[in-house]
Design an enzyme around this catalytic site. Sequence first.
Site, PDB file in Angstrom:
ATOM      1  N   GLY A 163       0.792  -1.219   0.000  1.00 26.96           N
ATOM      2  CA  GLY A 163       0.000   0.000   0.000  1.00 26.96           C
ATOM      3  C   GLY A 163       0.823   1.266   0.000  1.00 26.96           C
ATOM      4  O   GLY A 163       0.383   2.300   0.508  1.00 26.96           O
ATOM      5  N   SER A 242       4.792  -5.801  -2.363  1.00 27.71           N
ATOM      6  CA  SER A 242       4.961  -4.388  -2.678  1.00 27.71           C
ATOM      7  C   SER A 242       5.683  -3.675  -1.529  1.00 27.71           C
ATOM      8  O   SER A 242       6.792  -4.063  -1.163  1.00 27.71           O
ATOM      9  CB  SER A 242       3.613  -3.760  -2.998  1.00 27.71           C
ATOM     10  OG  SER A 242       3.765  -2.497  -3.584  1.00 27.71           O
TER      11      SER A 242
END
Length: 513
Positions: A163, A242
Site C-alpha cells: 500500500g 509491494s
Amino acid sequence: MTKTQAVKRIKNVSGLFALTLMLSACVHQLEAPTGLVEPEISTASTHYVGRQSSVPDVVEYLGIPFAQPPVGDLRWAPPLQTTSAATASGESKRSFDATSFAPACMQGDHIANWYKGVIESFGGDADEFPTPAVSEDCLYLNIWRPQEVTDADLPVLVFLHGGSNKGGWPYEPNYLGARLAAKGAIVITIAYRLGVFGFFSHPDLPNANFALLDQIAALRWIQENIAYFGGSPNKVGLAGESAGANNIAYLMTMPAASGLFQRAIIQSGGWAVYGTAEKTAVDPLGVEFAEALAGPNSSIDTLRQLPAEQILKASEKIHANHFFDPVVDGQTISHSFKESLLGGQLNPVDLLIGSNANEARMYLDASATVASWLQDQGLMFDEDKQMRLAQVLNSDAEADQRSRVDLLATSYNYSCPSLMIAKAHKAKGNRSWVYYFNQQRDGELAAEMGVYHGAELPYVFDTHDEWLPTSKADQQLTDNMTEYWLNFVASGDPNQGLHKQSKQVAWLAYEAN
C-alpha cells in the site's frame, strides 16, 4: 525476439512454474458460524478468547495488541511493549476478547480506491468493497490456526501488507488467512503505522522509520507467544507484497530484527535496491509539514497534541508527491539496502523472491512511450545500450508502446532487481529461490489487466473473488502455490516441509551464472 522470449532471458529463474494470478479484492470478512464453543488460549500474561472461522477446523484470534497505542507522547516514538494485569505475584491473567478486527491504521482512501478500480476493471461491483474504520490506535495482529494442534511446531507465516506505506490493512480481503491455515500452518497478519505516522523525518526526531520498529515489535511478540498457539518460533517466515516486501528487505539489514524470522518472502519488492534517502535530505519536508500545522519553530511535542485527523489531512496535501520509503537515519537503518546487500550485511535467512509479468501495466495510460518513460526516470544509456534496448523492445512487431513500456518498467523496477537480490544473497552462502508469475486468467477483461501488481495474492491465500474468472487450472495453481509457500516457511525449501504432491514441479534453488 518476442516479448515472451525476452522474459525467458532472465537467467536461471529455476522452477518457473506458470504462476497465475488476479487480485482478490472483495472477499467479505469471514463470519464465524453460530452455535460453536469459542476457542480459548492462555499465554504467560493473557487469556485470549477467539472464534471459530467459517473455514472448517480453523480458529482465529483477531485484533490482538502487540504494542501500546502509539498516541499522544508515543506518536513518532518507538513502540512500547504491551502491559499486562498479570504479575509474578500470582495475580490472575487478564482476559482479552479476540473475536473482531481492530481499526486500520490512519490513512486516506488510497488503497480503497485502488481495490475499487480493480474490481470495476473486472466487471464487479466496487460498492461492495468493505472499507474499515481507521484509528491512530492500530498496533494489532490477527492469528489463524488449525483447530487441533498436537504440539507447538507448526510453521508460522507472517504477512506484511502493501500500500505504498501510506495505506492498507492486515485484513484486506486478500489477506484473510483461514484457508491457508487449514493446510497446517499458523498465519499472522500485522498492522504498522502508515504515511507520516510511520515514516516521519524531522531534525528533532532521532528516528524516522517507526513503521519498521512496529514490525519488529510484532515479530518479538510472535517469538514470545507463538508457541502457546502451536507455532514454532524457529519456523517463522516473513512474507510481504509491494511496500510490505520492500520493508522486509530493510528488516533483513537491521540487527534489531536478527533472529526474529528465519525465512523471507519478497513479492514484487525488488525495487528496494534503488533506495534509500538520507534522513537529512528528507528533514526539510518534515519542517515544512510542522510549520504548516503549527507555525514556525513548532515543536514535536506540539504536533503530538494535534488530532490524528488533522495530521492526516495536512500530510495528504504536503506529502502528495512524497513516497514514504525507509530512510537512513543512523538509528534504525545505517546504510541503504543496496549497500548492505552488496556488502553482505544481511541477517542470515532463506530467501524466496519474485515478481509478476505486468507489474507496471495498470499504472500506464495509452499515451505512454518508451522515450517519455526513460526521460521521466532520468535514465541515460550509452549508444550500445540504447541499441540493445531497442532490439528487445521492438522485437515484437505487434506490441504497442504501452506494452513495451510495461516490459521495460517491470524489468527495471521488479524482475531485474529481484534477480540482483537473489544473486547477492546467494553469493554470501544463503539459499535463494526465485519465481516469475506470468499466467493471466481467462477472458477479455483479464487480458486487458494482464498479470498486474498484486495479482498473485489470491493464489497465496486462496482468496479468489466470485467476480474473478477462476478455472480449475487456477485452483490447481493455488493448491500448488500455497504448498510451495508453506513448505518454504517450514523448511527453507519450497519442495520440502508440510506437503509433497505429485502435481508439483520440482523448484530448483537459484544459481547465478
